[in-house]
Design an enzyme around this catalytic site. Structure first.
Site, PDB file in Angstrom:
ATOM      1  N   ASP A 380      59.575  20.034 -57.824  1.00  0.00           N
ATOM      2  CA  ASP A 380      58.730  20.007 -56.829  1.00  0.00           C
ATOM      3  C   ASP A 380      57.274  20.603 -57.056  1.00  0.00           C
ATOM      4  OD1 ASP A 380      58.457  19.770 -53.751  1.00  0.00           O
ATOM      5  OD2 ASP A 380      57.990  21.947 -53.951  1.00  0.00           O
ATOM      6  N   GLU A 416      56.907  15.974 -59.854  1.00  0.00           N
ATOM      7  CA  GLU A 416      56.059  15.552 -58.484  1.00  0.00           C
ATOM      8  C   GLU A 416      54.830  15.936 -58.948  1.00  0.00           C
ATOM      9  OE1 GLU A 416      56.331  15.948 -53.823  1.00  0.00           O
ATOM     10  OE2 GLU A 416      56.536  17.682 -54.986  1.00  0.00           O
TER      11      GLU A 416
END
Length: 741
Positions: A380, A416
């Site tokens: 993330d 990401e």
């Protein structure tokens, strides 16, 4: 209130309603122990006495107390007197697996220099393998006086109330599993199909999973859950965060909870609320059994991990672990050290440049691979991890350590590739070891099918592997993880049912969530009884799904999209731990949505059978034989190859020819890789178009494999067309044809 106000030099200035002196706490004997490994590790001492070694990095602290709790919550303490390279350690005889524990760390309360030590706060071991209890966030768990009248200085007023009764405890776990009976699938990147799911939401409403197992690791391991994954054909599940996480105070005040879990506080502990078997260490074994069951079905396990920030938020957040262990050692602070550098939008950012923070992250990653059996990670806001001092740096310590680590460099790594800081958008920039979520793919496909692209140039790149982003440094087409939807945003069905978000249930006045949805409701906002609108939406879903699974790269589906799952227009369901966020399994047998599931399964099977659809190298676009046939060619509806001018002209139709005889590489036996050739026609216009099928040398005949204009999708249409003649492609549809001699 109870508190101590610090002055700028860190000296106590004012004590407000000082807490009453606590009764004496019994102490337990402690031996020197070892500084490694970090965390609580059960073992047998040199004299044959069983116990647990405790080791905590707290480099700037003045003292550390280990706190042990019995089944009634009574606390015993052991002062760790041994200090080695910033690590406080000790061995406590008789401490067995199942023991609950935490730490109290002593030091200067000096927020102006980043020091936020407060021994009144019981802290979770950053290396705890299991966590028992939940984070409720009453005022007592804040290191400062949360409700201080002058909020602009509240973080400087120390709260002296004991937090132990209100916070979870770590649990000593016995690591006794060697994984000898496990067989990892080791699916090559190019052959992967990823399925993003939520452990709780996937089975919470599953009728064939026993009620007591629904929403748990054991529920995901149940044959009924795995059967769906196998029937669909996916090769990996990407689990939304399963690290122990906490719920934010603003959600708890509104009667909501953090559902997605992007608020980690324990990087070694499986989230206890997802365990059916118990939380006194049983969650570890249950997670391992889930991984084994998925592996036995040929399915890899990828974890969505959040190492960029923690649940302690900013200076006004709670003191749960790292903030109280060594705040300025673990977090990036601003020049005004009271404040946190925030590249995540969540209040804090881990200081990954620090060796001990880098060690925390890499130790955690290796633990999940070697001891918990997982096969990869999706990071993330990975750009925040790649920052050196301030700027994103692809030679950063984090990326360098991963690249040379003998365990981590062999597992699947997905970035990401952005964060919310300056220069944080890094799509296409991560080094060759990494794959990336490709939001350029997402946006192009959404825009194409709502007929919002000015031309087809962007679609050409996205369909063929995004070579403009990834054809450098030895990267391959599978560096692109292609997706149309993800957990964050509309579901696939909502993408064709809503023009705007409907997040009122989140309690934020519909201000949360993106407004850039690139969606089209097909003529009516939300659910409707209009049969024509519903039919068009189903066709658009088939178009989006077919485009995704025919594109070069690694496709990622979101759980439930293959059966028409809806969140009723909520595009930010992070706090919807209810039927909005859970998968509705009744859709699986609904006649309206069953054909979509059949199409998804058939497309994935087609992808597995045909290497031309999952290439390991980028297309060259050049002829490799005397007849002039290229490995990739693009056609206009007139049946002629596209010119440079065609790429820049307004268009809603694109023909893509994939040659199966010019696939680079060889199979495991050393033979050339040969496959069928295909022609895909994508038509986003509302009206039908006549498309001339390219003749020799491209093909003599074409067999229709997929026609998204059809409702029933359980089998191929079995229609054959002669080359060189026009076929009518209905408005807003995809036609996939196999080349015949």
């Amino acid at each position: 209130m109870a508190g101590e106000r610090a002055t700028g030099d860190g000296l106590p200035a004012v004590v407000v309603n000082g807490a009453r002196p606590a009764p004496p706490v019994p102490t337990v004997p402690v031996r020197p122990g070892r500084p490694t490994p970090l965390g609580a590790r059960f073992r047998t001492g040199p004299d044959g006495v069983a116990g647990t070694n405790f080791a905590l990095w707290a480099g700037g602290a003045e003292g550390v107390e280990l706190c042990l709790f019995d089944e009634h919550g009574r606390e015993n303490r052991a002062r760790l007197t041994e200090l080695t390279h910033g690590i406080w350690h000790g061995f406590v005889p008789g401490v067995m697996p199942g023991q609950r524990y935490g730490y109290r760390v002593h030091g200067r309360w000096d927020p102006w220099t980043g020091g936020r030590w407060n021994p009144a706060k019981l802290l979770l071991d950053p290396y705890a393998r299991a966590v028992d209890g939940d984070f409720a966030l009453p005022p007592e768990v804040y290191g400062h006086v949360r409700d201080w009248p002058e909020q602009h200085v509240a973080d400087t007023v120390r709260d002296d109330r004991d937090s132990a009764p209100y916070v979870p405890k770590g649990v000593v776990v016995h690591d006794d599993d060697d994984w000898a009976d496990d067989r990892r699938p080791k699916t090559p990147w190019a052959d992967s199909v990823i399925y993003e799911l939520h452990v709780r939401g996937f089975t919470k409403r599953h009728p064939d999973v026993p009620e007591e197992l629904r929403g748990t690791y054991a529920g995901l391991a149940h044959p009924a859950a795995i059967e769906h994954l196998v029937r669909l054909g996916v090769t990996a599940v990407e689990l939304l965060p399963v690290h122990q996480f906490a719920h934010e105070d603003h959600l708890l005040r509104r009667g909501l909870r953090n559902y997605w879990g992007y608020n980690s506080i324990g990087y070694f502990a499986p989230h206890a609320a997802y365990a059916a078997s118990g939380t006194a260490g049983q969650q570890v074994g249950e997670f391992k059994r889930m991984v084994r069951a998925l592996h036995a079905a040929g399915i890899e396990v990828i974890l969505d991990v959040v190492y960029n920030h923690t649940a302690e938020a900013g200076e006004l957040g709670p003191t749960l672990s790292l903030k109280g262990v060594d705040n300025r050692g673990y977090y990036r602070l601003q020049p005004d050290a009271r404040r946190y550098a925030d590249y995540t939008g969540c209040g804090n950012t881990l200081h990954v440049v620090q060796p001990h923070v880098l060690r925390l992250i890499t130790d955690s990653l290796r633990y999940w691979v070697t001891e918990m059996g997982v096969d990869g990670f999706r990071f993330d806001l990975a750009a925040a991890l790649a920052r050196s001092m301030h700027d994103v740096d692809m030679l950063s310590p984090f990326l360098a350590v991963i690249a040379q680590d003998p365990v981590l460099r062999r597992v699947k790594l997905i970035a990401e590739p952005w964060d919310v800081g300056s220069g944080g958008y890094q799509v296409g920039a991560f080094p060759p070891l990494w794959t990336e979520w490709n939001d350029r793919y997402r946006d192009a496909v959404r825009d194409f099918w709502r007929h919002a692209l000015p031309d087809v140039r962007e679609m050409g790149y996205r369909l063929s592997g995004s070579s403009d982003l990834y054809a450098w440094g030895g990267r391959r087409p599978y560096a692109s993880v292609n997706f149309v939807t993800a957990h964050d945003g509309f579901t696939l069905r909502d993408l064709v049912s809503y023009d705007r978000k409907h997040n009122e249930a989140n309690g934020e006045g519909n201000r949360d969530g993106t407004d850039d949805n690139r969606s089209w409701n097909c003529g009516a906002e939300g659910e409707t009884d209009d049969g024509d609108v519903r039919a068009l939406r189903r066709r658009q879903l088939r178009n989006l799904l077919t485009t995704l699974l025919l594109s070069t790269g690694v496709p990622m589906l979101v759980a439930g999209d293959e059966m028409g799952r809806t969140q009723r227009g909520n595009n930010n369901a992070y706090c919807q731990d209810n039927e909005t966020g859970w998968l509705d399994w009744s859709l699986r047998d609904d006649p309206e949505w069953r054909p979509l599931t059949a199409l998804a399964s058939r497309l994935i099977a087609l992808r597995h059978r045909h290497p031309v659809l999952r290439r390991r190298s980028f297309f060259s676009g050049r002829a490799h034989s005397a007849d002039g046939l290229r490995d990739l060619a693009w056609f206009t509806p007139h049946g002629r190859e596209m010119t440079e001018g065609d790429w820049y002209a307004p268009a809603a139709t694109l023909g893509m020819y994939l040659s199966g005889r010019d696939i680079p590489g060889r199979d495991e036996q050393g033979a050339p890789v040969l496959d069928d050739s295909f022609l895909a026609v994508l038509h986003a216009g509302a009206d039908p178009v006549d498309f001339v099928l390219p003749g020799p040398p491209w093909a003599g005949r074409y067999e229709v494999v997929v026609d998204t204009a059809r409702e029933e999708q359980d089998r191929a249409p079995a229609v054959v067309h002669r080359a060189g003649v026009p076929v009518t492609v209905p408005g807003r549809s995809v036609l996939l044809l196999r080349v015949l001699p």
